[in-house]
Design a protein around this motif. Sequence first.
Motif, PDB file in Angstrom:
ATOM      1  N   ASP A   3      30.243  32.410  49.035  1.00  0.00           N
ATOM      2  CA  ASP A   3      31.644  32.774  49.233  1.00  0.00           C
ATOM      3  C   ASP A   3      32.349  32.481  47.912  1.00  0.00           C
ATOM      4  OD1 ASP A   3      30.795  32.976  51.868  1.00  0.00           O
ATOM      5  OD2 ASP A   3      32.026  31.316  52.603  1.00  0.00           O
ATOM      6  N   PHE A   4      33.088  33.459  47.394  1.00  0.00           N
ATOM      7  CA  PHE A   4      33.771  33.253  46.116  1.00  0.00           C
ATOM      8  C   PHE A   4      35.074  34.035  46.064  1.00  0.00           C
ATOM      9  CE2 PHE A   4      30.834  36.812  45.549  1.00  0.00           C
ATOM     10  CZ  PHE A   4      31.643  37.794  45.004  1.00  0.00           C
ATOM     11  N   ARG A   5      35.917  33.647  45.140  1.00  0.00           N
ATOM     12  CA  ARG A   5      37.140  34.390  44.846  1.00  0.00           C
ATOM     13  C   ARG A   5      36.922  35.152  43.547  1.00  0.00           C
ATOM     14  NH1 ARG A   5      41.078  33.572  48.218  1.00  0.00           N
ATOM     15  NH2 ARG A   5      40.960  31.713  49.514  1.00  0.00           N
ATOM     16  N   LEU A   6      37.538  36.318  43.461  1.00  0.00           N
ATOM     17  CA  LEU A   6      37.386  37.157  42.277  1.00  0.00           C
ATOM     18  C   LEU A   6      38.695  37.869  41.979  1.00  0.00           C
ATOM     19  CD1 LEU A   6      35.800  38.760  40.091  1.00  0.00           C
ATOM     20  CD2 LEU A   6      35.082  40.324  41.896  1.00  0.00           C
ATOM     21  N   PHE A   7      39.042  37.864  40.692  1.00  0.00           N
ATOM     22  CA  PHE A   7      40.189  38.633  40.221  1.00  0.00           C
ATOM     23  C   PHE A   7      39.805  39.244  38.885  1.00  0.00           C
ATOM     24  CE2 PHE A   7      44.265  39.172  37.993  1.00  0.00           C
ATOM     25  CZ  PHE A   7      44.905  39.996  38.910  1.00  0.00           C
ATOM     26  N   ALA A   8      40.120  40.517  38.693  1.00  0.00           N
ATOM     27  CA  ALA A   8      39.768  41.224  37.457  1.00  0.00           C
ATOM     28  C   ALA A   8      41.025  41.591  36.678  1.00  0.00           C
ATOM     29  CB  ALA A   8      38.993  42.486  37.783  1.00  0.00           C
ATOM     30  N   ILE A   9      40.942  41.383  35.388  1.00  0.00           N
ATOM     31  CA  ILE A   9      42.008  41.812  34.480  1.00  0.00           C
ATOM     32  C   ILE A   9      41.388  42.840  33.541  1.00  0.00           C
ATOM     33  CG2 ILE A   9      43.604  41.112  32.660  1.00  0.00           C
ATOM     34  CD1 ILE A   9      43.852  38.406  34.085  1.00  0.00           C
ATOM     35  N   ASP A  10      41.825  44.071  33.689  1.00  0.00           N
ATOM     36  CA  ASP A  10      41.282  45.169  32.903  1.00  0.00           C
ATOM     37  C   ASP A  10      42.165  45.458  31.695  1.00  0.00           C
ATOM     38  OD1 ASP A  10      39.130  45.714  34.702  1.00  0.00           O
ATOM     39  OD2 ASP A  10      40.554  46.707  36.033  1.00  0.00           O
ATOM     40  N   PRO A  11      41.558  45.874  30.594  1.00  0.00           N
ATOM     41  CA  PRO A  11      42.361  46.248  29.423  1.00  0.00           C
ATOM     42  C   PRO A  11      43.121  47.546  29.698  1.00  0.00           C
ATOM     43  CG  PRO A  11      40.028  46.657  29.008  1.00  0.00           C
ATOM     44  CD  PRO A  11      40.128  46.009  30.357  1.00  0.00           C
ATOM     45  N   VAL A  12      44.358  47.584  29.263  1.00  0.00           N
ATOM     46  CA  VAL A  12      45.178  48.785  29.427  1.00  0.00           C
ATOM     47  C   VAL A  12      45.657  49.193  28.037  1.00  0.00           C
ATOM     48  CG1 VAL A  12      47.214  49.801  30.513  1.00  0.00           C
ATOM     49  CG2 VAL A  12      45.919  48.019  31.711  1.00  0.00           C
ATOM     50  N   ALA A  13      45.061  50.260  27.516  1.00  0.00           N
ATOM     51  CA  ALA A  13      45.400  50.729  26.167  1.00  0.00           C
ATOM     52  C   ALA A  13      46.707  51.512  26.209  1.00  0.00           C
ATOM     53  CB  ALA A  13      44.279  51.596  25.607  1.00  0.00           C
ATOM     54  N   GLU A  14      47.474  51.374  25.134  1.00  0.00           N
ATOM     55  CA  GLU A  14      48.722  52.117  25.046  1.00  0.00           C
ATOM     56  C   GLU A  14      48.422  53.613  24.944  1.00  0.00           C
ATOM     57  OE1 GLU A  14      50.543  52.268  20.833  1.00  0.00           O
ATOM     58  OE2 GLU A  14      49.523  50.324  20.923  1.00  0.00           O
ATOM     59  N   GLU A  15      49.348  54.395  25.438  1.00  0.00           N
ATOM     60  CA  GLU A  15      49.209  55.850  25.386  1.00  0.00           C
ATOM     61  C   GLU A  15      49.356  56.319  23.939  1.00  0.00           C
ATOM     62  OE1 GLU A  15      48.954  58.277  27.938  1.00  0.00           O
ATOM     63  OE2 GLU A  15      48.590  56.697  29.415  1.00  0.00           O
ATOM     64  N   LEU A  16      48.413  57.089  23.490  1.00  0.00           N
ATOM     65  CA  LEU A  16      48.484  57.673  22.149  1.00  0.00           C
ATOM     66  C   LEU A  16      48.655  59.176  22.283  1.00  0.00           C
ATOM     67  CD1 LEU A  16      45.533  55.755  20.463  1.00  0.00           C
ATOM     68  CD2 LEU A  16      47.955  55.216  20.298  1.00  0.00           C
ATOM     69  N   LYS A 109      34.977  27.257  38.483  1.00  0.00           N
ATOM     70  CA  LYS A 109      35.472  28.574  38.089  1.00  0.00           C
ATOM     71  C   LYS A 109      34.776  29.009  36.805  1.00  0.00           C
ATOM     72  CE  LYS A 109      39.368  26.440  35.764  1.00  0.00           C
ATOM     73  NZ  LYS A 109      40.784  26.390  35.514  1.00  0.00           N
ATOM     74  N   LYS A 110      34.729  30.323  36.630  1.00  0.00           N
ATOM     75  CA  LYS A 110      34.049  30.874  35.446  1.00  0.00           C
ATOM     76  C   LYS A 110      34.650  32.242  35.153  1.00  0.00           C
ATOM     77  CE  LYS A 110      29.896  31.034  33.009  1.00  0.00           C
ATOM     78  NZ  LYS A 110      29.611  30.158  31.938  1.00  0.00           N
ATOM     79  N   MET A 111      34.735  32.570  33.867  1.00  0.00           N
ATOM     80  CA  MET A 111      35.263  33.867  33.442  1.00  0.00           C
ATOM     81  C   MET A 111      34.169  34.629  32.709  1.00  0.00           C
ATOM     82  SD  MET A 111      38.818  34.598  31.425  1.00  0.00           S
ATOM     83  CE  MET A 111      38.285  34.314  29.759  1.00  0.00           C
ATOM     84  N   PHE A 112      34.057  35.911  33.015  1.00  0.00           N
ATOM     85  CA  PHE A 112      33.046  36.761  32.389  1.00  0.00           C
ATOM     86  C   PHE A 112      33.728  37.973  31.776  1.00  0.00           C
ATOM     87  CE2 PHE A 112      30.847  34.510  35.763  1.00  0.00           C
ATOM     88  CZ  PHE A 112      29.662  34.123  35.169  1.00  0.00           C
ATOM     89  N   ASP A 113      33.278  38.338  30.588  1.00  0.00           N
ATOM     90  CA  ASP A 113      33.759  39.541  29.911  1.00  0.00           C
ATOM     91  C   ASP A 113      32.726  40.636  30.154  1.00  0.00           C
ATOM     92  OD1 ASP A 113      34.122  41.617  27.971  1.00  0.00           O
ATOM     93  OD2 ASP A 113      35.204  40.229  26.683  1.00  0.00           O
ATOM     94  N   VAL A 114      33.153  41.702  30.808  1.00  0.00           N
ATOM     95  CA  VAL A 114      32.269  42.831  31.074  1.00  0.00           C
ATOM     96  C   VAL A 114      32.917  44.075  30.477  1.00  0.00           C
ATOM     97  CG1 VAL A 114      31.091  44.204  32.833  1.00  0.00           C
ATOM     98  CG2 VAL A 114      31.444  41.751  33.214  1.00  0.00           C
ATOM     99  N   SER A 115      32.456  44.447  29.307  1.00  0.00           N
ATOM    100  CA  SER A 115      32.966  45.622  28.583  1.00  0.00           C
ATOM    101  C   SER A 115      34.482  45.576  28.400  1.00  0.00           C
ATOM    102  CB  SER A 115      32.567  46.904  29.315  1.00  0.00           C
ATOM    103  OG  SER A 115      31.168  46.996  29.406  1.00  0.00           O
ATOM    104  N   GLY A 116      35.014  44.395  28.134  1.00  0.00           N
ATOM    105  CA  GLY A 116      36.448  44.249  27.893  1.00  0.00           C
ATOM    106  C   GLY A 116      37.249  43.871  29.122  1.00  0.00           C
ATOM    107  N   SER A 117      36.701  44.104  30.308  1.00  0.00           N
ATOM    108  CA  SER A 117      37.361  43.657  31.534  1.00  0.00           C
ATOM    109  C   SER A 117      37.009  42.191  31.749  1.00  0.00           C
ATOM    110  CB  SER A 117      36.915  44.486  32.741  1.00  0.00           C
ATOM    111  OG  SER A 117      37.397  45.799  32.645  1.00  0.00           O
ATOM    112  N   GLN A 118      37.985  41.421  32.168  1.00  0.00           N
ATOM    113  CA  GLN A 118      37.778  39.986  32.378  1.00  0.00           C
ATOM    114  C   GLN A 118      37.693  39.713  33.880  1.00  0.00           C
ATOM    115  OE1 GLN A 118      37.322  38.130  29.569  1.00  0.00           O
ATOM    116  NE2 GLN A 118      37.622  40.080  28.524  1.00  0.00           N
ATOM    117  N   TYR A 119      36.582  39.134  34.301  1.00  0.00           N
ATOM    118  CA  TYR A 119      36.361  38.798  35.700  1.00  0.00           C
ATOM    119  C   TYR A 119      36.465  37.288  35.863  1.00  0.00           C
ATOM    120  CZ  TYR A 119      34.720  43.544  36.438  1.00  0.00           C
ATOM    121  OH  TYR A 119      34.640  44.906  36.520  1.00  0.00           O
TER     122      TYR A 119
END
Length: 160
Positions: A3-16, A109-119
């Motif tokens: 049983d675990f908790r998870l939250f993802a923070i994804d990169p959001v690039a500015e509109e070009l 707790k632990k943080m993982f970087d997966v292709s720029g997304s932070q889990y």
Amino acid sequence: VVDFRLFAIDPVAEELDEKATDEEKKAADEKAKAEAKKKAEEMFGKITDSASFVKLAEEYATEEQKEANDFKDSKTTLSTFIQKSSVQNSFSEDIIKWLYSDKTKAGEKKMFDVSGSQYIFMMEKPAYRDDETIPVDVRHILYQISEDATDKEAEKAKQK
């Protein structure tokens, strides 16, 4: 299962604009990844327990995440009874090793970087056997003896 908790923070690039060069696009992506990592590290540093994880997930959620999820419900970030086989195609090997390690403890707790997304993960209940939802395969071997069989004949049938 775990049983675990998870939250993802994804990169959001500015509109070009469409005239942006590949270098400008790459720079915008790298900037977005750095901002996501900074935001995740900030949130990660504030997490002290499950309640703070839930509160911070709501605080750090994007508008899109808030529209798709009810962060007031503590179960939004909670995953329970998760079998290793069910996440092997979803998570990296590093994440799976951490989730199912006998060294990972509740509250860790632990943080993982997966292709720029932070889990960001928080262990609620480390690897355990769930006898209620995991089926058990039982087999029986039956042998027949006649009603008037002697103990010796019954033993011989059992051995066979």
